[in-house]
Enzyme design. Sequence first.
Site, PDB file in Angstrom:
ATOM      1  N   GLY A 183       4.793   6.061  -4.445  1.00 23.38           N
ATOM      2  CA  GLY A 183       6.064   5.342  -4.382  1.00 23.38           C
ATOM      3  C   GLY A 183       6.382   4.885  -2.966  1.00 23.38           C
ATOM      4  N   VAL A 185       1.109   4.122  -3.476  1.00 23.24           N
ATOM      5  CA  VAL A 185       0.673   5.509  -3.254  1.00 23.24           C
ATOM      6  C   VAL A 185       1.910   6.398  -3.130  1.00 23.24           C
ATOM      7  CG1 VAL A 185      -0.671   7.057  -1.780  1.00 23.24           C
ATOM      8  CG2 VAL A 185      -1.389   4.668  -2.047  1.00 23.24           C
ATOM      9  N   PRO A 236      -5.799  -0.747  -5.830  1.00 23.45           N
ATOM     10  CA  PRO A 236      -6.887  -1.469  -6.486  1.00 23.45           C
ATOM     11  C   PRO A 236      -8.071  -1.631  -5.552  1.00 23.45           C
ATOM     12  CG  PRO A 236      -5.128  -2.977  -5.841  1.00 23.45           C
ATOM     13  CD  PRO A 236      -4.638  -1.597  -5.535  1.00 23.45           C
ATOM     14  N   SER A 269       5.005   7.174   3.184  1.00 24.22           N
ATOM     15  CA  SER A 269       3.937   8.165   3.411  1.00 24.22           C
ATOM     16  C   SER A 269       2.716   7.524   4.066  1.00 24.22           C
ATOM     17  CB  SER A 269       3.534   8.852   2.099  1.00 24.22           C
ATOM     18  OG  SER A 269       3.101   7.904   1.142  1.00 24.22           O
ATOM     19  N   ASP A 324       7.720   5.504  -0.076  1.00 24.56           N
ATOM     20  CA  ASP A 324       8.291   6.646   0.653  1.00 24.56           C
ATOM     21  C   ASP A 324       7.808   6.717   2.103  1.00 24.56           C
ATOM     22  OD1 ASP A 324       5.658   7.348   0.329  1.00 24.56           O
ATOM     23  OD2 ASP A 324       6.066   9.390  -0.375  1.00 24.56           O
ATOM     24  N   HIS A 359       0.833  -1.209   0.000  1.00 24.00           N
ATOM     25  CA  HIS A 359       0.000   0.000   0.000  1.00 24.00           C
ATOM     26  C   HIS A 359       0.866   1.257   0.000  1.00 24.00           C
ATOM     27  CE1 HIS A 359      -4.216  -1.598   1.185  1.00 24.00           C
ATOM     28  NE2 HIS A 359      -3.532  -2.522   0.554  1.00 24.00           N
ATOM     29  N   ASP A 360       1.999   1.220   0.680  1.00 21.99           N
ATOM     30  CA  ASP A 360       2.885   2.386   0.661  1.00 21.99           C
ATOM     31  C   ASP A 360       3.411   2.617  -0.759  1.00 21.99           C
ATOM     32  OD1 ASP A 360       4.446   4.532   1.688  1.00 21.99           O
ATOM     33  OD2 ASP A 360       6.204   3.232   1.666  1.00 21.99           O
ATOM     34  N   GLU A 366      -3.244   9.186   4.499  1.00 20.65           N
ATOM     35  CA  GLU A 366      -3.515   7.929   3.785  1.00 20.65           C
ATOM     36  C   GLU A 366      -4.161   6.877   4.684  1.00 20.65           C
ATOM     37  OE1 GLU A 366       0.058   6.527   1.756  1.00 20.65           O
ATOM     38  OE2 GLU A 366       0.519   8.569   1.122  1.00 20.65           O
TER      39      GLU A 366
HETATM   40  C1  HEM Z   1      -5.077  -6.889  -6.839  1.00 23.90           C
HETATM   41  C2  HEM Z   1      -5.867  -6.235  -6.084  1.00 23.90           C
HETATM   42  C3  HEM Z   1      -5.961  -6.352  -4.587  1.00 23.90           C
HETATM   43  C4  HEM Z   1      -7.074  -6.097  -3.874  1.00 23.90           C
HETATM   44  C5  HEM Z   1      -8.427  -5.620  -4.408  1.00 23.90           C
HETATM   45  C6  HEM Z   1      -6.755  -6.368  -2.488  1.00 23.90           C
HETATM   46  C7  HEM Z   1      -7.634  -6.225  -1.432  1.00 23.90           C
HETATM   47  C8  HEM Z   1      -7.433  -6.746  -0.175  1.00 23.90           C
HETATM   48  C9  HEM Z   1      -8.426  -6.822   0.859  1.00 23.90           C
HETATM   49  C10 HEM Z   1      -9.871  -6.301   0.734  1.00 23.90           C
HETATM   50  C11 HEM Z   1      -7.855  -7.423   1.923  1.00 23.90           C
HETATM   51  C12 HEM Z   1      -8.528  -7.729   3.277  1.00 23.90           C
HETATM   52  C13 HEM Z   1      -8.327  -6.578   4.201  1.00 23.90           C
HETATM   53  C14 HEM Z   1      -9.024  -6.815   5.536  1.00 23.90           C
HETATM   54  O1  HEM Z   1      -8.573  -7.666   6.314  1.00 23.90           O
HETATM   55  O2  HEM Z   1     -10.021  -6.142   5.795  1.00 23.90           O
HETATM   56  C15 HEM Z   1      -6.494  -7.721   1.583  1.00 23.90           C
HETATM   57  C16 HEM Z   1      -5.595  -8.332   2.420  1.00 23.90           C
HETATM   58  C17 HEM Z   1      -4.266  -8.544   2.105  1.00 23.90           C
HETATM   59  N1  HEM Z   1      -3.619  -8.142   0.966  1.00 23.90           N
HETATM   60 FE1  HEM Z   1      -4.503  -7.396  -0.697  1.00 23.90          FE
HETATM   61  N2  HEM Z   1      -5.444  -6.746  -2.391  1.00 23.90           N
HETATM   62  C18 HEM Z   1      -4.910  -6.765  -3.642  1.00 23.90           C
HETATM   63  C19 HEM Z   1      -3.590  -7.050  -3.963  1.00 23.90           C
HETATM   64  C20 HEM Z   1      -2.610  -7.360  -3.058  1.00 23.90           C
HETATM   65  C21 HEM Z   1      -1.199  -7.458  -3.353  1.00 23.90           C
HETATM   66  C22 HEM Z   1      -0.585  -7.220  -4.725  1.00 23.90           C
HETATM   67  C23 HEM Z   1      -0.565  -7.776  -2.185  1.00 23.90           C
HETATM   68  C24 HEM Z   1       0.877  -7.996  -1.852  1.00 23.90           C
HETATM   69  C25 HEM Z   1       1.885  -7.737  -2.559  1.00 23.90           C
HETATM   70  C26 HEM Z   1      -1.585  -7.882  -1.169  1.00 23.90           C
HETATM   71  C27 HEM Z   1      -1.321  -8.241   0.128  1.00 23.90           C
HETATM   72  C28 HEM Z   1      -2.314  -8.492   1.049  1.00 23.90           C
HETATM   73  C29 HEM Z   1      -2.075  -9.159   2.312  1.00 23.90           C
HETATM   74  C30 HEM Z   1      -0.734  -9.699   2.812  1.00 23.90           C
HETATM   75  C31 HEM Z   1      -3.289  -9.191   2.973  1.00 23.90           C
HETATM   76  C32 HEM Z   1      -3.580  -9.795   4.357  1.00 23.90           C
HETATM   77  C33 HEM Z   1      -3.250  -8.758   5.384  1.00 23.90           C
HETATM   78  C34 HEM Z   1      -3.411  -9.249   6.811  1.00 23.90           C
HETATM   79  O3  HEM Z   1      -3.834 -10.385   7.031  1.00 23.90           O
HETATM   80  O4  HEM Z   1      -3.099  -8.455   7.731  1.00 23.90           O
HETATM   81  N3  HEM Z   1      -2.790  -7.599  -1.727  1.00 23.90           N
HETATM   82  N4  HEM Z   1      -6.261  -7.289   0.301  1.00 23.90           N
END
Ligand code: HEM
Length: 199
Positions: free
Chosen positions: A77, A75, A170, A81, A79, A71-72, A92
């Site tokens: 780069g 948004v 996204p 933020s 950095d 997420h950093d 943010e």
């Molecule tokens: C492609 C579009 C993506 C969408 C729409 C998305 C959305 C989400 C959402 C809604 C959650 C659940 C948040 C919650 O617990 O309320 C989540 C969790 C997570 N996302 Fe994404 N994500 C995306 C891509 C990615 C990418 C590219 C990464 C890593 C490089 C990533 C890493 C993670 C991780 C590690 C969690 C679990 C966090 C935790 O358990 O604390 N996500 N994501």
Amino acid sequence: MGIKKYRILVLLFSVLLSLLIVETPTAAAQLSQNYYAGICPNVESVVRGVVSQRLQQSFAAGAGTLRLFFHDCFVRGCDASVLIANPNGDDEGHSGADLSLSADAIDLINKAKAAVDGDPQCTNRVSCADILAMAARDVVSLVGGPFYPVELGRLDGKVSTRAIVKYSLPGPTFNLDQLNSLFAANGLTQTDMIALSGR
Ligand code: HEM
């Protein structure tokens, strides 16, 4: 999520991390693996020590740290933020997807920063952006993923605004074209996006 599946995910995520580290627009030309050699030579081991300790207390902080870095980086780069707290709440962290960022992950980065600053040689000389990049790499390797070198020398951003987040990250309703174009804007291909988003 099972540990095996989690390990597969971190392997995939590490691809994104290494790409983001190379592709980040912020001072990319000045990054180097030994950036802190003459400034804070033990920074890598200090950060890794804190990450290792925090993972033993909260395994979920690992996933949270990886997501914090993603997420950093999307948004403004990589950095740091995402860690800025504005007194008026217009930052943010108070926007959309960032509302669900892991408090344990933010705490992990704060602890790593405090540990680094605890060495007088290093005080206020290592950016939070670099600490976050190292910590994200460390959680990946400490939970069974690969270890990869992180190029260092990022500058911390000074600007954090709520509004930009929804245009930079996204959303759950994004279609393929929207996902492709957002990931492409961050130097990532459709294949990268599919691999990284699978879970
Ligand atoms: C492609 C579009 C993506 C969408 C729409 C998305 C959305 C989400 C959402 C809604 C959650 C659940 C948040 C919650 O617990 O309320 C989540 C969790 C997570 N996302 Fe994404 N994500 C995306 C891509 C990615 C990418 C590219 C990464 C890593 C490089 C990533 C890493 C993670 C991780 C590690 C969690 C679990 C966090 C935790 O358990 O604390 N996500 N994501």
